[in-house]
Design a protein around this motif. Structure first.
Motif, PDB file in Angstrom:
ATOM      1  N   HIS A 191       0.819  -1.206   0.000  1.00 32.49           N
ATOM      2  CA  HIS A 191       0.000   0.000   0.000  1.00 32.49           C
ATOM      3  C   HIS A 191       0.867   1.276   0.000  1.00 32.49           C
ATOM      4  O   HIS A 191       0.773   2.116   0.906  1.00 32.49           O
ATOM      5  CB  HIS A 191      -0.950   0.023   1.197  1.00 32.49           C
ATOM      6  CG  HIS A 191      -1.996  -1.050   1.143  1.00 32.49           C
ATOM      7  ND1 HIS A 191      -3.034  -1.026   0.234  1.00 32.49           N
ATOM      8  CD2 HIS A 191      -2.150  -2.200   1.866  1.00 32.49           C
ATOM      9  CE1 HIS A 191      -3.788  -2.102   0.413  1.00 32.49           C
ATOM     10  NE2 HIS A 191      -3.279  -2.834   1.387  1.00 32.49           N
ATOM     11  N   PRO A 192       1.711   1.432  -1.012  1.00 37.25           N
ATOM     12  CA  PRO A 192       2.495   2.678  -1.091  1.00 37.25           C
ATOM     13  C   PRO A 192       1.590   3.857  -1.384  1.00 37.25           C
ATOM     14  O   PRO A 192       0.519   3.704  -1.985  1.00 37.25           O
ATOM     15  CB  PRO A 192       3.450   2.398  -2.250  1.00 37.25           C
ATOM     16  CG  PRO A 192       2.697   1.441  -3.125  1.00 37.25           C
ATOM     17  CD  PRO A 192       1.925   0.567  -2.178  1.00 37.25           C
ATOM     18  N   LEU A 197      11.886  11.517  -5.656  1.00 33.63           N
ATOM     19  CA  LEU A 197      13.111  11.124  -6.348  1.00 33.63           C
ATOM     20  C   LEU A 197      14.293  11.884  -5.768  1.00 33.63           C
ATOM     21  O   LEU A 197      14.354  13.118  -5.844  1.00 33.63           O
ATOM     22  CB  LEU A 197      12.965  11.405  -7.847  1.00 33.63           C
ATOM     23  CG  LEU A 197      11.746  10.732  -8.513  1.00 33.63           C
ATOM     24  CD1 LEU A 197      11.636  11.154  -9.969  1.00 33.63           C
ATOM     25  CD2 LEU A 197      11.828   9.220  -8.387  1.00 33.63           C
ATOM     26  N   LEU A 198      15.214  11.152  -5.151  1.00 38.50           N
ATOM     27  CA  LEU A 198      16.363  11.770  -4.487  1.00 38.50           C
ATOM     28  C   LEU A 198      17.447  12.127  -5.505  1.00 38.50           C
ATOM     29  O   LEU A 198      17.598  11.461  -6.539  1.00 38.50           O
ATOM     30  CB  LEU A 198      16.923  10.819  -3.441  1.00 38.50           C
ATOM     31  CG  LEU A 198      15.987  10.517  -2.254  1.00 38.50           C
ATOM     32  CD1 LEU A 198      16.524   9.359  -1.430  1.00 38.50           C
ATOM     33  CD2 LEU A 198      15.797  11.751  -1.400  1.00 38.50           C
ATOM     34  N   PRO A 199      18.235  13.170  -5.226  1.00 36.15           N
ATOM     35  CA  PRO A 199      19.268  13.598  -6.171  1.00 36.15           C
ATOM     36  C   PRO A 199      20.313  12.532  -6.481  1.00 36.15           C
ATOM     37  O   PRO A 199      20.912  12.543  -7.559  1.00 36.15           O
ATOM     38  CB  PRO A 199      19.910  14.806  -5.468  1.00 36.15           C
ATOM     39  CG  PRO A 199      18.895  15.287  -4.503  1.00 36.15           C
ATOM     40  CD  PRO A 199      18.137  14.074  -4.070  1.00 36.15           C
ATOM     41  N   ARG A 203      15.061   6.206  -4.941  1.00 30.23           N
ATOM     42  CA  ARG A 203      13.648   6.574  -4.900  1.00 30.23           C
ATOM     43  C   ARG A 203      13.146   6.388  -3.474  1.00 30.23           C
ATOM     44  O   ARG A 203      13.339   5.328  -2.863  1.00 30.23           O
ATOM     45  CB  ARG A 203      12.815   5.714  -5.840  1.00 30.23           C
ATOM     46  CG  ARG A 203      13.259   5.793  -7.306  1.00 30.23           C
ATOM     47  CD  ARG A 203      14.300   4.760  -7.619  1.00 30.23           C
ATOM     48  NE  ARG A 203      14.602   4.661  -9.050  1.00 30.23           N
ATOM     49  CZ  ARG A 203      15.435   3.776  -9.555  1.00 30.23           C
ATOM     50  NH1 ARG A 203      16.076   2.916  -8.776  1.00 30.23           N
ATOM     51  NH2 ARG A 203      15.645   3.729 -10.846  1.00 30.23           N
ATOM     52  N   LEU A 204      12.514   7.398  -2.947  1.00 26.85           N
ATOM     53  CA  LEU A 204      12.013   7.402  -1.569  1.00 26.85           C
ATOM     54  C   LEU A 204      10.510   7.155  -1.619  1.00 26.85           C
ATOM     55  O   LEU A 204       9.776   7.922  -2.257  1.00 26.85           O
ATOM     56  CB  LEU A 204      12.334   8.741  -0.917  1.00 26.85           C
ATOM     57  CG  LEU A 204      12.037   8.934   0.564  1.00 26.85           C
ATOM     58  CD1 LEU A 204      12.843   7.959   1.417  1.00 26.85           C
ATOM     59  CD2 LEU A 204      12.330  10.372   0.975  1.00 26.85           C
ATOM     60  N   ILE A 205      10.035   6.094  -0.969  1.00 27.84           N
ATOM     61  CA  ILE A 205       8.637   5.683  -1.068  1.00 27.84           C
ATOM     62  C   ILE A 205       8.029   5.579   0.324  1.00 27.84           C
ATOM     63  O   ILE A 205       8.611   4.985   1.236  1.00 27.84           O
ATOM     64  CB  ILE A 205       8.524   4.328  -1.794  1.00 27.84           C
ATOM     65  CG1 ILE A 205       8.995   4.475  -3.245  1.00 27.84           C
ATOM     66  CG2 ILE A 205       7.092   3.800  -1.761  1.00 27.84           C
ATOM     67  CD1 ILE A 205       9.057   3.167  -3.997  1.00 27.84           C
ATOM     68  N   ARG A 211       5.712   3.124   6.933  1.00 22.64           N
ATOM     69  CA  ARG A 211       7.076   2.777   6.552  1.00 22.64           C
ATOM     70  C   ARG A 211       7.578   3.737   5.472  1.00 22.64           C
ATOM     71  O   ARG A 211       6.811   4.176   4.613  1.00 22.64           O
ATOM     72  CB  ARG A 211       7.146   1.343   6.038  1.00 22.64           C
ATOM     73  CG  ARG A 211       6.933   0.292   7.121  1.00 22.64           C
ATOM     74  CD  ARG A 211       7.075  -1.115   6.557  1.00 22.64           C
ATOM     75  NE  ARG A 211       5.979  -1.409   5.641  1.00 22.64           N
ATOM     76  CZ  ARG A 211       4.832  -1.944   6.001  1.00 22.64           C
ATOM     77  NH1 ARG A 211       4.604  -2.220   7.281  1.00 22.64           N
ATOM     78  NH2 ARG A 211       3.889  -2.210   5.115  1.00 22.64           N
ATOM     79  N   LEU A 212       8.877   4.009   5.528  1.00 23.49           N
ATOM     80  CA  LEU A 212       9.551   4.828   4.528  1.00 23.49           C
ATOM     81  C   LEU A 212      10.756   4.039   4.045  1.00 23.49           C
ATOM     82  O   LEU A 212      11.586   3.611   4.855  1.00 23.49           O
ATOM     83  CB  LEU A 212       9.988   6.161   5.145  1.00 23.49           C
ATOM     84  CG  LEU A 212      10.429   7.270   4.196  1.00 23.49           C
ATOM     85  CD1 LEU A 212       9.289   7.697   3.276  1.00 23.49           C
ATOM     86  CD2 LEU A 212      10.940   8.470   4.992  1.00 23.49           C
TER      87      LEU A 212
END
Length: 526
Positions: A191-192, A197-199, A203-205, A211-212
């Protein structure tokens, strides 16, 4: 059946009057002609639903009334059946509040007085039943099969009538699949809700349960500790929602998270700022908490940064009290604007206005889950869930009113009219409206180099339609639409465009995926 039909007619009339009373209380123009027209349509669309509810209820209530009359030797048999019908319908509406997919399936029962008024229509049906059976009481068991068949037939009638009066389905073409390749970047996401989008290419979800995670270019997955985060309310569809990078993330490492807080009867949306420090977050600060609402759902929760460095947070109407979207004293059904420390900027449209929340940027929204700023002209666009239809894309203007629930193209979940107005002159009209609903859950504006023919187009992930819609724009006008990823038949939750113009799509569900769309010529790109 006569008692059921009588209750259906009377209940529909009462439902429409209560709905109009709510609208009138928040300033909607009400005229007798409009009320009569809305009542007539509700008799066609909501009436069969009301009849099905009454039929199922009377299947139990009237045998109970018969039992009481026989064993108590009551002379006031009409009163006995009226009480049985009213109590039965009151109980049915109460149970529906817990088991129906959306709370307050019948809008009129959202408060005790409305609940009582709708229940009393069961009493009318009871009186009719008592009159029709006055010469002899029917057997206690009755004929449940006939009632079940009749109730099912009434529900089928409601759907048939709704299908005939709603706008016709427009055939939307599918995008040419040869133009892009779909790459699967990650699977088994739970269930994201959002992707950033990190430099450094990761990918940060965020996942709804709290949860991260990060996913690197080679697919390596890592968890980010959220131990220092305030408590998250996870009831219903609530939980951790958006994750957004600060415009100066490369220098300060700050991220912004939205989440639900509170209890089932008083919950809202919280905005938190934190610093991403390797595998944990640090320097956590709560910037904002919205006005609590009395039910789960319609949380909003998207964050977008304007070009002046301030941020927009979307907030839903609270579902059960949708009229609050027109109340400037609270945050429900609003877009709010804050600086990066959580304060309302001095040039917000309602700062200094008595009786208004200074954070408000626009009002009259139902449940905005997509928000994006066009880097070319700085315009803010949002995608918004309607109820049964009436989904919208809106161009946001400072201080404007977007109409919910005074004006909408959608119906209630019960097929009743929310309002007789699709538009009014003092309310902002949508750029796009979707009826039937597609359930737009996010929004991106394409300004990349990988798909040059898509410049300025809107990309909308849809939960119900299970597609990504490409909404083509020319000169600020919507000119056409097409469907992407329809063959996958997956609920689409979020969408982002990378600095090199590739498109990342999050699907929804307990085994969701992160997909990437690349031009066919770069199918081997890592």
């Amino acid at each position: 059946m006569t008692a059921v039909l009588t209750t259906a007619v009377v209940g529909t009339i009462v439902q429409t009057q209560i709905s109009f009373a709510y609208l009138s209380a928040i300033g909607a123009p009400t005229r007798s002609g409009l009320l009569a027209a809305a009542t007539a349509q509700d008799l066609l669309t909501f009436g069969p639903v009301m009849g099905a509810i009454a039929g199922a209820t009377f299947l139990l209530a009237f045998p109970a009334g018969t039992f009481v009359v026989r064993h108590a030797d009551l002379k006031w048999r009409a009163a006995a059946f009226a009480v049985a019908g009213a109590i039965g319908l009151w109980t049915a509406f109460w149970i529906m509040g817990f088991v129906t997919p959306m709370p307050a399936l019948v809008a009129a029962v959202r408060d005790p007085l409305g609940h009582l008024g709708m229940a009393l229509t069961g009493g009318v049906g009871g009186v009719v039943y008592a009159y029709l059976t006055r010469r002899s009481l029917p057997p206690l068991r009755g004929s449940p099969r006939r009632v079940v068949i009749a109730s099912g037939g009434l529900l089928a009638t409601a759907w048939t009538v709704y299908a005939s009066v709603r706008p016709g389905d427009v055939v939307i073409p599918h995008a040419d699949p040869s133009r892009f390749t779909v790459q699967t970047i990650a699977t088994d996401l739970v269930h994201p809700w959002a992707i950033a989008l990190l430099p450094d290419g990761r990918r940060l979800i965020s996942e709804r349960a709290g949860r991260l995670i990060t996913i690197s270019a080679d697919g390596t997955r890592s968890s980010i500790s959220l131990a220092s985060l305030p408590g998250i309310y996870r009831g219903g569809g609530n939980g951790l929602m958006d994750v957004v990078l600060d415009p100066d993330f490369a220098a300060n490492g700050l991220i912004y998270l939205t989440m639900s807080y509170g209890t089932p009867s008083a919950n809202g949306t919280r905005l938190v700022r934190a610093r991403l420090d390797r595998d944990r977050i640090a320097d956590v600060r709560t910037l904002f908490e919205s006005t609590p609402k009395a039910a789960d759902g319609n949380n909003g929760g998207r964050v977008a940064f304007l070009q002046d460095g301030t941020l927009i947070l979307t907030l839903g109407d609270g579902l059960k009290r949708r009229e609050e979207a027109q109340n400037p004293a609270n945050h429900l059904g609003k877009l709010i604007r804050l600086d990066r420390d959580g304060n309302p900027p001095s040039d917000n449209p309602f700062v200094g206005v008595s009786g208004t929340a200074p954070e408000i940027y626009s009002l009259g929204h139902r449940n905005v889950q997509g928000a994006a700023v066009d880097p070319v002209d700085g315009s803010l666009l949002i995608s918004e869930h309607g109820p049964r239809g009436g989904d919208e894309i809106n161009l946001i203007r400072k201080g404007a009113n977007y109409g919910w629930p005074i004006a909408t193209g959608g119906l209630d979940y019960s097929f009743a009219r929310v309002t007789p107005f699709r538009s009014l002159s003092d309310l902002e009209p949508p750029l796009v409206e979707w009826t039937p609903s597609i359930a737009p859950a996010g929004l991106a504006i394409y300004r990349g180099i990988s798909f040059p023919e898509w410049q300025g187009d809107l990309l909308v992930p849809a939960l119900r339609e299970r597609t990504v819609r490409r909404v083509r724009r020319e000169g600020g006008r919507i000119v056409s639409q097409e469907l992407l990823l329809a063959d996958r038949k997956e609920r689409m939750r979020d969408i982002k465009v990378s600095s090199d113009g590739l498109i990342y799509v999050l699907t929804d569900g307990p085994k969701a995926q992160l997909l990437r769309l690349v031009p066919s010529a770069t199918r081997n790109r890592s």
